[in-house]
Design a protein around this motif. Structure first.
Motif, short mmCIF file in Angstrom:
data_model
loop_
_atom_site.label_atom_id
_atom_site.label_comp_id
_atom_site.label_asym_id
_atom_site.label_seq_id
_atom_site.Cartn_x
_atom_site.Cartn_y
_atom_site.Cartn_z
N LEU A 12 -9.84 -1.99 -4.93
CA LEU A 12 -8.69 -1.16 -4.58
C LEU A 12 -8.20 -0.35 -5.77
N ALA A 28 -4.95 3.12 -8.70
CA ALA A 28 -5.77 3.07 -7.50
C ALA A 28 -7.06 3.86 -7.68
N LEU A 33 -6.86 3.81 -1.22
CA LEU A 33 -5.64 3.59 -0.43
C LEU A 33 -5.78 4.24 0.94
N VAL A 36 -7.78 2.07 3.24
CA VAL A 36 -6.97 1.01 3.85
C VAL A 36 -6.16 1.57 5.01
N ALA A 37 -5.62 2.78 4.84
CA ALA A 37 -4.85 3.40 5.92
C ALA A 37 -5.72 3.60 7.15
N ASN A 73 2.03 -1.71 -3.28
CA ASN A 73 2.55 -1.58 -1.92
C ASN A 73 3.27 -0.25 -1.70
N LEU A 76 0.49 2.30 -1.30
CA LEU A 76 -0.12 2.14 0.02
C LEU A 76 0.78 2.74 1.10
N ALA A 81 -0.47 3.14 4.65
CA ALA A 81 -1.31 1.94 4.62
C ALA A 81 -0.47 0.71 4.33
N ARG A 82 -1.06 -0.45 4.65
CA ARG A 82 -0.34 -1.71 4.45
C ARG A 82 -1.34 -2.83 4.17
N VAL A 83 -0.99 -3.69 3.21
CA VAL A 83 -1.69 -4.95 2.97
C VAL A 83 -0.77 -6.06 3.44
#
Length: 204
Positions: A12, A28, A33, A36-37, A73, A76, A81-83
């Motif tokens: 990441l 990043a 990122l 991930v989105a 975060n 993201l 995006a979110r983890v």
């Protein structure tokens, strides 16, 4: 539940020769990122599993790690995006813990927290120990040619088309190889689409 497990450093964000020990040092990787989105938009919940032995070695503390993840975060969220969660091992190698990859402890913790059978989960990372831990836990392992594995791409000049079983004999059997997180996201989303098409009956 569509859940997948990613490594952090080198997957990441950029790796460092020492440790990512402060928010200023967390950067990043290009396109990561956004990958991930796209995974989130495809219905995938993303969890991180990361070794952070800098804590056990006394090089940074929990406050610094929390600040790093707060920055992560925020970045993201800025791209939609979110983890879901970050599972980390704070131990030094000499602690002989059960959670430091390539041991599967972090993956077992994730399975327990989310109530998800590990055999159904893909796991992607750039470090051999992440892929090994994923395989031991029963996940589907994916190696990314970034960070600690970027040199493999340079050696063969052909990215994921290379014969990784020859270059990395320690690689678990069945490991899929991708150029980076964006390429893995493309593969996983396409695989989702193919699976959905296969299960939808043709119209009469």
């Amino acid at each position: 539940m569509k859940l997948l497990i990613l490594d952090r450093d080198g997957t990441l964000n950029r790796c460092r020769d020492d440790y990512v020990a402060s928010p200023d040092e967390w950067e990043a990787l290009p396109g990561a990122l956004e990958a991930v989105a796209r995974l989130n938009q495809g219905g995938w919940r993303v969890v991180l599993a990361t070794n952070q032995s800098g804590i056990g070695r006394g090089l940074f503390d929990m406050a610094s790690l929390n600040a790093i993840h707060a920055k992560m975060n925020r970045q993201l969220a800025a791209v939609g995006a979110r983890v879901e969660a970050v599972f980390f091992c704070p131990h030094a190698p000499e602690d002989n813990c059960a959670c430091r990859k390539p041991a599967p402890g972090l993956f077992l913790q994730i399975a327990e927290r989310f109530g998800a059978p590990l055999g159904s989960l893909p796991a992607a990372g750039n470090a051999l120990r992440h892929v090994q831990a994923a395989a031991v836990a029963g996940c589907a392992p994916h190696l990314l040619l970034t960070g600690k594995s970027e040199h493999l791409r340079d050696r063969v000049g052909m990215g994921a088309d290379a014969d990784m079983a020859v270059l990395v004999p320690e690689l678990p059997a069945g490991t899929q190889v991708h150029d980076d997180l964006a390429a893995f996201a493309d593969w996983l989303l396409a695989h989702d689409s193919e699976s959905l098409t296969a299960t939808v009956p043709a119209p009469n």
